[in-house]
Design a protein around this motif. Sequence first.
Motif, PDB file in Angstrom:
ATOM      1  N   MET A   1      64.255  24.835  92.794  1.00 47.52           N
ATOM      2  CA  MET A   1      63.108  25.483  93.399  1.00 47.52           C
ATOM      3  C   MET A   1      61.930  24.507  93.349  1.00 47.52           C
ATOM      4  SD  MET A   1      61.472  29.024  92.158  1.00 47.52           S
ATOM      5  CE  MET A   1      60.135  29.753  92.990  1.00 47.52           C
ATOM      6  N   PRO A   2      61.380  24.155  94.496  1.00 55.35           N
ATOM      7  CA  PRO A   2      60.286  23.184  94.525  1.00 55.35           C
ATOM      8  C   PRO A   2      58.996  23.791  93.980  1.00 55.35           C
ATOM      9  CG  PRO A   2      60.763  23.965  96.741  1.00 55.35           C
ATOM     10  CD  PRO A   2      61.796  24.566  95.838  1.00 55.35           C
ATOM     11  N   LEU A   3      58.132  22.906  93.507  1.00 52.61           N
ATOM     12  CA  LEU A   3      56.839  23.338  92.980  1.00 52.61           C
ATOM     13  C   LEU A   3      55.883  23.657  94.124  1.00 52.61           C
ATOM     14  CD1 LEU A   3      56.315  20.663  90.197  1.00 52.61           C
ATOM     15  CD2 LEU A   3      57.107  23.004  89.903  1.00 52.61           C
ATOM     16  N   SER A   4      55.023  24.617  93.878  1.00 55.85           N
ATOM     17  CA  SER A   4      54.003  24.935  94.879  1.00 55.85           C
ATOM     18  C   SER A   4      52.941  23.840  94.879  1.00 55.85           C
ATOM     19  CB  SER A   4      53.374  26.291  94.580  1.00 55.85           C
ATOM     20  OG  SER A   4      52.603  26.206  93.390  1.00 55.85           O
ATOM     21  N   GLU A   5      52.077  23.854  95.882  1.00 51.15           N
ATOM     22  CA  GLU A   5      51.021  22.843  95.960  1.00 51.15           C
ATOM     23  C   GLU A   5      50.092  22.930  94.757  1.00 51.15           C
ATOM     24  OE1 GLU A   5      48.913  22.615  99.641  1.00 51.15           O
ATOM     25  OE2 GLU A   5      50.720  23.042 100.786  1.00 51.15           O
ATOM     26  N   TYR A   6      49.783  24.134  94.326  1.00 50.34           N
ATOM     27  CA  TYR A   6      48.916  24.317  93.166  1.00 50.34           C
ATOM     28  C   TYR A   6      49.555  23.716  91.912  1.00 50.34           C
ATOM     29  CZ  TYR A   6      46.525  26.560  89.292  1.00 50.34           C
ATOM     30  OH  TYR A   6      45.856  26.787  88.119  1.00 50.34           O
TER      31      TYR A   6
END
Length: 134
Positions: A1-6
């Motif tokens: 699961m990729p990290l969000s921009e924040y």
Amino acid sequence: MPLSEYEQRVLEQMERALTSDDPRLANTLQSSGHRPVMRYVIAGIGLVVGLLVLVLGAANSNVWLGVVGFAVMFGAVGWAFAFAPRAKRGPEGVVGADGNVNARTSHPAKGAANGSGFMSRLEARWDRRREQGR
């Protein structure tokens, strides 16, 4: 699961803070940790063979065989550590708030006459400790 921009921004901020607070630790954590394992395995085998030859020479009262065994042991350990890879050094300098590294403009010579040598620092520490003890 990729990290969000924040999460990516927070992670980058934490990385910059770590790099600015302790650059040596940051360089250590970023290093690949590659060790020449095969060199140590071969040296370990040489060490065991040398030890066996040394014990065999002592058991048979052959001084020359014991000396050869010791030489093999010594050579194996010396070979293992003589050509160890040097640690990769990252950029030297101060990390700014924007995350860029500002390179140092001058490097004092080791053991220079300005008293920044290793022994001078040790003597200064010793003097401070003696003054605090009074």
